[in-house]
Design a protein around this motif. Structure first.
Motif, PDB file in Angstrom:
ATOM      1  N   HIS A  48       0.811  -1.226   0.000  1.00 39.24           N
ATOM      2  CA  HIS A  48       0.000   0.000   0.000  1.00 39.24           C
ATOM      3  C   HIS A  48       0.843   1.275   0.000  1.00 39.24           C
ATOM      4  O   HIS A  48       0.424   2.303   0.523  1.00 39.24           O
ATOM      5  CB  HIS A  48      -0.981  -0.006   1.168  1.00 39.24           C
ATOM      6  N   LEU A  49       2.032   1.199  -0.584  1.00 41.16           N
ATOM      7  CA  LEU A  49       2.856   2.388  -0.763  1.00 41.16           C
ATOM      8  C   LEU A  49       2.492   3.097  -2.064  1.00 41.16           C
ATOM      9  O   LEU A  49       2.800   4.276  -2.242  1.00 41.16           O
ATOM     10  CB  LEU A  49       4.343   2.003  -0.789  1.00 41.16           C
ATOM     11  N   LEU A  50       1.843   2.372  -2.945  1.00 44.95           N
ATOM     12  CA  LEU A  50       1.439   2.874  -4.250  1.00 44.95           C
ATOM     13  C   LEU A  50       0.107   2.221  -4.594  1.00 44.95           C
ATOM     14  O   LEU A  50      -0.029   0.999  -4.486  1.00 44.95           O
ATOM     15  CB  LEU A  50       2.504   2.501  -5.286  1.00 44.95           C
ATOM     16  N   ALA A  51      -0.871   3.027  -4.971  1.00 47.25           N
ATOM     17  CA  ALA A  51      -2.175   2.482  -5.352  1.00 47.25           C
ATOM     18  C   ALA A  51      -2.087   1.922  -6.774  1.00 47.25           C
ATOM     19  O   ALA A  51      -1.374   2.478  -7.618  1.00 47.25           O
ATOM     20  CB  ALA A  51      -3.237   3.568  -5.284  1.00 47.25           C
ATOM     21  N   PRO A  52      -2.801   0.846  -7.045  1.00 43.35           N
ATOM     22  CA  PRO A  52      -2.754   0.259  -8.392  1.00 43.35           C
ATOM     23  C   PRO A  52      -3.090   1.257  -9.499  1.00 43.35           C
ATOM     24  O   PRO A  52      -2.522   1.194 -10.584  1.00 43.35           O
ATOM     25  CB  PRO A  52      -3.796  -0.862  -8.334  1.00 43.35           C
ATOM     26  N   ASP A  53      -4.006   2.186  -9.227  1.00 43.68           N
ATOM     27  CA  ASP A  53      -4.375   3.157 -10.257  1.00 43.68           C
ATOM     28  C   ASP A  53      -3.321   4.249 -10.452  1.00 43.68           C
ATOM     29  O   ASP A  53      -3.441   5.077 -11.348  1.00 43.68           O
ATOM     30  CB  ASP A  53      -5.744   3.772  -9.973  1.00 43.68           C
ATOM     31  N   GLN A  54      -2.264   4.241  -9.649  1.00 48.24           N
ATOM     32  CA  GLN A  54      -1.176   5.211  -9.799  1.00 48.24           C
ATOM     33  C   GLN A  54      -0.007   4.653 -10.609  1.00 48.24           C
ATOM     34  O   GLN A  54       0.883   5.406 -10.993  1.00 48.24           O
ATOM     35  CB  GLN A  54      -0.648   5.630  -8.418  1.00 48.24           C
ATOM     36  N   VAL A  55      -0.014   3.356 -10.874  1.00 48.84           N
ATOM     37  CA  VAL A  55       1.125   2.714 -11.530  1.00 48.84           C
ATOM     38  C   VAL A  55       1.335   3.249 -12.945  1.00 48.84           C
ATOM     39  O   VAL A  55       2.464   3.522 -13.354  1.00 48.84           O
ATOM     40  CB  VAL A  55       0.967   1.177 -11.519  1.00 48.84           C
ATOM     41  N   ARG A  56       0.264   3.414 -13.700  1.00 49.37           N
ATOM     42  CA  ARG A  56       0.390   3.918 -15.077  1.00 49.37           C
ATOM     43  C   ARG A  56       0.944   5.345 -15.080  1.00 49.37           C
ATOM     44  O   ARG A  56       1.806   5.691 -15.884  1.00 49.37           O
ATOM     45  CB  ARG A  56      -0.950   3.849 -15.791  1.00 49.37           C
ATOM     46  N   THR A  57       0.460   6.157 -14.148  1.00 48.13           N
ATOM     47  CA  THR A  57       0.965   7.531 -14.022  1.00 48.13           C
ATOM     48  C   THR A  57       2.443   7.518 -13.653  1.00 48.13           C
ATOM     49  O   THR A  57       3.226   8.327 -14.169  1.00 48.13           O
ATOM     50  CB  THR A  57       0.152   8.308 -12.979  1.00 48.13           C
ATOM     51  N   LEU A  58       2.828   6.602 -12.774  1.00 50.58           N
ATOM     52  CA  LEU A  58       4.247   6.472 -12.422  1.00 50.58           C
ATOM     53  C   LEU A  58       5.077   6.150 -13.660  1.00 50.58           C
ATOM     54  O   LEU A  58       6.168   6.690 -13.844  1.00 50.58           O
ATOM     55  CB  LEU A  58       4.442   5.404 -11.352  1.00 50.58           C
ATOM     56  N   GLY A  59       4.555   5.310 -14.530  1.00 53.07           N
ATOM     57  CA  GLY A  59       5.245   5.002 -15.786  1.00 53.07           C
ATOM     58  C   GLY A  59       5.410   6.244 -16.652  1.00 53.07           C
ATOM     59  O   GLY A  59       6.474   6.483 -17.222  1.00 53.07           O
ATOM     60  N   GLN A  60       4.361   7.048 -16.744  1.00 55.19           N
ATOM     61  CA  GLN A  60       4.429   8.284 -17.536  1.00 55.19           C
ATOM     62  C   GLN A  60       5.468   9.244 -16.967  1.00 55.19           C
ATOM     63  O   GLN A  60       6.256   9.839 -17.705  1.00 55.19           O
ATOM     64  CB  GLN A  60       3.052   8.953 -17.568  1.00 55.19           C
ATOM     65  N   LEU A  61       5.470   9.396 -15.650  1.00 55.33           N
ATOM     66  CA  LEU A  61       6.431  10.299 -15.003  1.00 55.33           C
ATOM     67  C   LEU A  61       7.860   9.778 -15.136  1.00 55.33           C
ATOM     68  O   LEU A  61       8.794  10.568 -15.322  1.00 55.33           O
ATOM     69  CB  LEU A  61       6.060  10.484 -13.530  1.00 55.33           C
ATOM     70  N   THR A  62       8.011   8.470 -15.064  1.00 56.09           N
ATOM     71  CA  THR A  62       9.338   7.868 -15.232  1.00 56.09           C
ATOM     72  C   THR A  62       9.859   8.130 -16.634  1.00 56.09           C
ATOM     73  O   THR A  62      11.030   8.457 -16.823  1.00 56.09           O
ATOM     74  CB  THR A  62       9.274   6.351 -14.953  1.00 56.09           C
ATOM     75  N   ALA A  63       8.988   7.991 -17.634  1.00 59.20           N
ATOM     76  CA  ALA A  63       9.395   8.248 -19.021  1.00 59.20           C
ATOM     77  C   ALA A  63       9.828   9.687 -19.204  1.00 59.20           C
ATOM     78  O   ALA A  63      10.811   9.972 -19.902  1.00 59.20           O
ATOM     79  CB  ALA A  63       8.249   7.915 -19.973  1.00 59.20           C
ATOM     80  N   GLN A  64       9.119  10.622 -18.572  1.00 56.48           N
ATOM     81  CA  GLN A  64       9.493  12.036 -18.668  1.00 56.48           C
ATOM     82  C   GLN A  64      10.853  12.286 -18.033  1.00 56.48           C
ATOM     83  O   GLN A  64      11.661  13.047 -18.546  1.00 56.48           O
ATOM     84  CB  GLN A  64       8.450  12.912 -17.987  1.00 56.48           C
ATOM     85  N   LYS A  65      11.098  11.632 -16.909  1.00 55.97           N
ATOM     86  CA  LYS A  65      12.342  11.856 -16.169  1.00 55.97           C
ATOM     87  C   LYS A  65      13.545  11.233 -16.885  1.00 55.97           C
ATOM     88  O   LYS A  65      14.594  11.850 -17.005  1.00 55.97           O
ATOM     89  CB  LYS A  65      12.204  11.272 -14.757  1.00 55.97           C
ATOM     90  N   LEU A  66      13.389  10.001 -17.353  1.00 53.85           N
ATOM     91  CA  LEU A  66      14.520   9.279 -17.955  1.00 53.85           C
ATOM     92  C   LEU A  66      14.616   9.456 -19.461  1.00 53.85           C
ATOM     93  O   LEU A  66      15.614   9.071 -20.067  1.00 53.85           O
ATOM     94  CB  LEU A  66      14.445   7.789 -17.599  1.00 53.85           C
TER      95      LEU A  66
END
Length: 103
Positions: A48-66
């Motif tokens: 419960h450190l990350l909600a399942p519905d936040q995973v896709r957004t995390l991917g988008q933010l990771t792509a922007q960063k890297l």
């Protein structure tokens, strides 16, 4: 004649090394990157450190960063794969998020 055989073997070893490195870089390294990242994502969601519905957004933010790094290229999916990404799979959603074209 012996020198030619030695040079031939050395040449073959160099070619084999380059081919082995290329295959490793294209397959094994990609699998290791994806496997370790997906494991971390699943642990974060399970605890419960990350909600399942936040995973896709995390991917988008990771792509922007890297941006276009080697690591990001391991996660890239084509549009058909993005459309077929399982809603119940944290890894699929993360990879779809990375692969989506940003605004």
């Amino acid at each position: 004649m012996k020198v030619k055989k030695i040079l031939l073997w050395v040449g073959l070893m160099v070619i084999g090394g380059v081919a082995g490195f290329s295959v490793n870089n294209a397959t094994v390294a990609r699998f290791n990157i994806i496997n370790s990242t997906c494991s971390v994502l699943n642990v974060a969601v399970d605890n419960h450190l990350l909600a399942p519905d936040q995973v896709r957004t995390l991917g988008q933010l990771t792509a922007q960063k890297l941006q276009n790094s080697l690591v990001i290229s391991a996660f890239r999916l084509d549009q058909q794969q993005i459309n077929a990404a399982s809603a119940g799979s944290n890894c699929s959603q993360f990879m779809a998020g990375i692969s989506e074209k940003s605004g």
